[in-house]
Every structure is written in C-alpha cells, then in structure tokens.
Design an enzyme around this catalytic site. Structure first.
Site, PDB file in Angstrom:
ATOM      1  CG  ASN A 213      -0.226  -0.082   2.510  1.00  0.00           C
ATOM      2  OD1 ASN A 213       0.513   0.823   2.847  1.00  0.00           O
ATOM      3  ND2 ASN A 213      -0.405  -1.181   3.250  1.00  0.00           N
ATOM      4  CB  ILE A 312       0.544  -6.364  14.712  1.00  0.00           C
ATOM      5  CG1 ILE A 312       0.953  -7.237  13.514  1.00  0.00           C
ATOM      6  CG2 ILE A 312       1.718  -6.147  15.655  1.00  0.00           C
ATOM      7  CD1 ILE A 312       1.885  -6.560  12.535  1.00  0.00           C
ATOM      8  CE  LYS A 346      -9.999   1.156  12.052  1.00  0.00           C
ATOM      9  NZ  LYS A 346      -9.295   1.577  10.838  1.00  0.00           N
TER      10      LYS A 346
HETATM   11  N1  CTP Z   1      -3.052  -2.950  12.630  1.00  0.00           N
HETATM   12  C1  CTP Z   1      -2.248  -4.009  12.998  1.00  0.00           C
HETATM   13  N2  CTP Z   1      -2.331  -5.206  12.335  1.00  0.00           N
HETATM   14  C2  CTP Z   1      -3.221  -5.364  11.330  1.00  0.00           C
HETATM   15  C3  CTP Z   1      -4.037  -4.292  10.937  1.00  0.00           C
HETATM   16  C4  CTP Z   1      -3.920  -3.093  11.609  1.00  0.00           C
HETATM   17  O1  CTP Z   1      -1.411  -3.851  13.910  1.00  0.00           O
HETATM   18  N3  CTP Z   1      -3.263  -6.517  10.723  1.00  0.00           N
HETATM   19  C5  CTP Z   1      -2.964  -1.711  13.380  1.00  0.00           C
HETATM   20  C6  CTP Z   1      -2.452  -0.526  12.589  1.00  0.00           C
HETATM   21  O2  CTP Z   1      -1.036  -0.411  12.716  1.00  0.00           O
HETATM   22  C7  CTP Z   1      -3.187   0.625  13.259  1.00  0.00           C
HETATM   23  C8  CTP Z   1      -4.505   0.025  13.653  1.00  0.00           C
HETATM   24  O3  CTP Z   1      -4.286  -1.379  13.755  1.00  0.00           O
HETATM   25  O4  CTP Z   1      -2.538   1.041  14.436  1.00  0.00           O
HETATM   26  C9  CTP Z   1      -5.645   0.297  12.725  1.00  0.00           C
HETATM   27  O5  CTP Z   1      -5.286  -0.001  11.397  1.00  0.00           O
HETATM   28  P1  CTP Z   1      -6.279   0.315  10.201  1.00  0.00           P
HETATM   29  O6  CTP Z   1      -5.671  -0.186   8.939  1.00  0.00           O
HETATM   30  O7  CTP Z   1      -6.748   1.722  10.272  1.00  0.00           O
HETATM   31  O8  CTP Z   1      -7.514  -0.554  10.591  1.00  0.00           O
HETATM   32  P2  CTP Z   1      -7.919  -2.020  10.351  1.00  0.00           P
HETATM   33  O9  CTP Z   1      -7.717  -2.775  11.625  1.00  0.00           O
HETATM   34  O10 CTP Z   1      -7.245  -2.558   9.151  1.00  0.00           O
HETATM   35  O11 CTP Z   1      -9.494  -1.864  10.123  1.00  0.00           O
HETATM   36  P3  CTP Z   1     -10.315  -1.387   8.790  1.00  0.00           P
HETATM   37  O12 CTP Z   1      -9.618  -2.023   7.631  1.00  0.00           O
HETATM   38  O13 CTP Z   1     -11.662  -1.928   9.057  1.00  0.00           O
HETATM   39  O14 CTP Z   1     -10.291   0.099   8.786  1.00  0.00           O
END
Ligand code: CTP
Length: 404
Positions: A213, A312, A346
C-alpha cells in the site's frame, strides 16, 4: 522547522581535522534558528581559519582570553552567561583531558569552567584517531566528563584522516545537529522503552509480485525520532520503506505482516509503550507461488485467494502486560471518511487506551498531517503540522497518560 529558534550556542572548536565539519555544523545550527558564537583554540586555527567561521556565523570569532574587544575584558564570563549551551565540536583528546581537570589556560577551557553549571550545559563531540579514542586514559576521561554532567555524543566509525579505520571520527554535521536538537527536547519518556511499527507490509504473490500500500512510514519514523528525543530507548519495526533510521533508534526491517507480528511480539517483552503506525496489509494471498505466474496466451487471468493477516495491535493490546498496564498501546486509524466515528469505534474494537485517527489518502507520503486523538474521555484534534511536530505532541500526550 526551526527546532533551535531562540537558542544561543557557543560553538567551540579545538584542534583536529574534523574542524572542517564544524563549518557545516555552524551553518546547520543557524539554519535551524540558533545564533552561534564561535570560540577557537590556537590549534583549531591551524585547521580552519577564523575568517571562515566568522563568515558562517556572522559574528566575530573569539580566540584569546586577552581579547580587548570586551569592555570588561572578561570574554569568558560574557560569552558563557548568554549561552543556552556550549558545544565543543570537534573536541580533541587533549581538550577532553583539560576539561576534566578544570584547567583554564585558554579562552575556550576558561569559558567552559566559568559557565554556570545549572544553566549552561556542556555538549562534547569527540574527534580523534582510533588508538587515542580507545586509550584507557581517554575512556576514563569520557566517563568522568559524563559523571561531571557533560553530554558526550557518540563518535563515528570508519576511515580516518590518518589512513586508519575505526572508532573516533567526529559525527557528521547532520548527525550532530539531530543530537543537539534532541538534547533540547523535554525528556517525558526517560526510562521508557518504546516500540513502533511503521510503513506498509508487502505480501508476496510470487517471487516477483506482491501486494502493498501507499504508506510511506514517515509518521512512524517521526514518532520513533520524537520518542528517542524524549529520552526513551526506541525500537522501530519497519516495513519496506526507503527512509533513514532516526539517530539512536534500533531498526528491524521486515517484509510481510507475519514477519512484522513476529518481530513485534518478541520486542514487546521489553517495551513499556507500543505505537502501531504501520499500514499492515489486511489480507495476504493464501498461496505464494514458487515461480513467477506466467501468461499462458489464452487471456485467462489468475484468481487469487486471500487469508486475513494477524492483527498485530489487537494481539499486543490483549497481551497480559497490556492488560495489567505495563504496556501502554497506541493505535492509529487510517480512514477515508467519518474520522471521528470510525476512530472511536476502532479504539474500542482494538482495545487500546489511545487511538490516533488520520485521513489516509490525505497523509500517505506527505510531510505533514492532522491527527485526531481519541481516548475514553473523548476526542481532541492536533491541527495540521509537520509529522515531526505532531509526533512530538503525541509523545507528550503519551508521556502524560503513561504517568497516570
Ligand atoms: N493494525 C495491525 N495489524 C493489522 C491491521 C492493523 O497492527 N493486521 C494496526 C495498525 O497499525 C493501526 C490500527 O491497527 O494502528 C488500525 O489499522 P487500520 O488499517 O486503520 O484498521 P484495520 O484494523 O485494518 O481496520 P479497517 O480495515 O476496518 O479500517
């Protein structure tokens, strides 16, 4: 940025080939908003002329304690009283020994001795041959200078002017600048160990293709820098990004979400604060092909199947150390709309005390950002600013909450 705005720095040069770096350093300090008063020893003037330093600092250079320009003829008093810090760069082995014994037979050592200890910190950037640096006398002096309250910066390693290779070179001017800026930052995270994830992850499809990304990692790197400036020891787990490692930060490079999870869980054992800024890929291809997927000429497109990656942040936020309050977890939320509602939901879903919302498409790759801090009490906006300025504000917020 004007990170040194309003700071008046006495820049002392002693004898060493690294004096040429002091010219760059003088410019860099001024560019960050400081005013610089140069004092040179006689030996320093063998390596670079006072004229160069005068032109760069835009002030007459001092070199003698008998300088008649000062109406009271007390340059050592006048120069030390107006300084916010005395920075000796380069500091020779001989000058370190001199400082240590409180000797004061030239203007620079006299100024160091005469400075008010509680108001004017002494910053030292050593520069010498590797044998001189490794000598027990120098190492003893170094330890004693630190014990006396001076800040002694690291030395660099590599090729030396004498043709030898090893430790003892003066740091480069940009490294010293970063250390000087860090020195003046508030030390709200002293004694803390901060773990940061940053950048995107890369999920392989085959040996030459993958899914990633647009995250640049800049916000996470800025937070790592700000946390180190605030006195923490910092580990940065970084996805594939081309950013320089902030000074004093331990960096672990990872590729996939699975790699990032493993590195983070391992390092979290020793951490007291975890900040998850990484844009972790939510899904990865279910099967990674061993060989490049080839077009077969029929026009058929490959079908990819995905599995969800581990979360994570949620994993660490549910760990016993986080639940007991020993590990303070901070999440980020990259949203495309409805920031407040999405970030609020969230925060609860991830189970973290503090969540930082931002609009992903407006920040990816940029040098500035705007943040929305969401905790159990509500939301607060940190208006648009450079990512480093925002990182420092966020670090201050974390330091306040960590105390509670
Ligand atoms: N995060 C993580 N591991 C993942 C996904 C997200 O540690 N597999 C952490 C990101 O580093 C951030 C937070 O969770 O601190 C939110 O990430 P975000 O991408 O905004 O959200 P998602 O959990 O992916 O939810 P959505 O896709 O529904 O917005």
């Amino acid at each position: 940025m004007n990170d040194l705005a309003g700071k008046h720095i006495v820049l002392g040069l002693t004898g060493g080939i690294a004096c040429y770096k002091a010219a760059e350093l003088c410019r860099a300090l001024i560019k960050e908003g400081a005013t610089v008063q140069v004092i040179m020893t006689e030996a320093a003037a063998q390596f670079i002329t006072p004229v160069t330093m005068q032109a760069l600092s835009n002030r007459p250079v001092y070199g003698s304690q008998w300088d008649a320009r000062e109406p009271n003829n007390m340059a050592h008093i006048n120069l030390s009283r107006e300084a916010d810090a005395i920075l000796i760069a380069p500091c020779s082995a001989d000058f370190m020994a001199k400082l240590l014994h409180g000797r004061a037979d030239d203007l620079l050592s006299l100024t160091c001795l005469a400075r008010p200890l509680d108001k004017v910190p002494l910053l030292i950037a050593p520069a010498m041959n590797r044998e001189m640096w490794a000598h027990p006398a120098t190492q003893r002096n170094l330890a004693q200078l630190r014990a006396d309250g001076s800040t002694v910066f690291d030395v660099g390693t590599g090729d030396q002017a004498c043709g030898e290779t090893g430790d003892g070179r003066m740091l480069e001017s940009e490294e010293l600048l970063e250390d000087v800026i860090a020195f003046f930052q508030p030390k709200g995270l002293h004694g803390q160990h901060v773990l940061v994830t940053a950048g995107p992850t890369y999920e392989a499809i085959d040996p030459v293709r993958g899914i990633t990304n647009l995250s640049s990692g800049k916000m996470g790197f800025a937070i790592a820098r700000a946390a180190r400036e605030a006195g923490a020891s910092v580990t940065l787990v970084a996805g594939p990004v081309h950013l320089p490692t902030p000074r004093g930060v331990t960096r672990i490079n990872v590729v996939s979400a699975q790699n990032m999870l493993e590195a983070t869980v391992e390092r979290a054992q020793a951490a007291t604060i975890f900040v998850a800024t990484s844009a972790v890929a939510d899904w990865r291809p279910a099967h990674v092909k061993d060989q490049k997927i080839k077009k077969d000429g029929s026009g058929t497109t490959p079908t990819l199947q995905f599995v969800e990656n581990p979360d994570i942040l949620a994993t660490l936020a549910q760990s016993p150390r986080a639940v007991s309050g020993d590990l303070f977890c901070v999440g980020f939320a990259a949203e495309s709309q409805d920031l407040l509602a999405n970030a609020t939901a969230k925060r609860v879903r991830k189970g973290v005390p503090l969540l930082v919302g931002n609009i992903g498409p407006a920040t990816f790759g940029q040098d500035d950002n705007a943040l929305l801090l969401v905790d159990a009490h509500g939301a607060r906006e940190l208006p648009r600013n450079s990512k480093l300025a925002l990182a420092r504000q966020l670090v201050a917020e974390i330091a306040n909450r960590k105390k509670i």
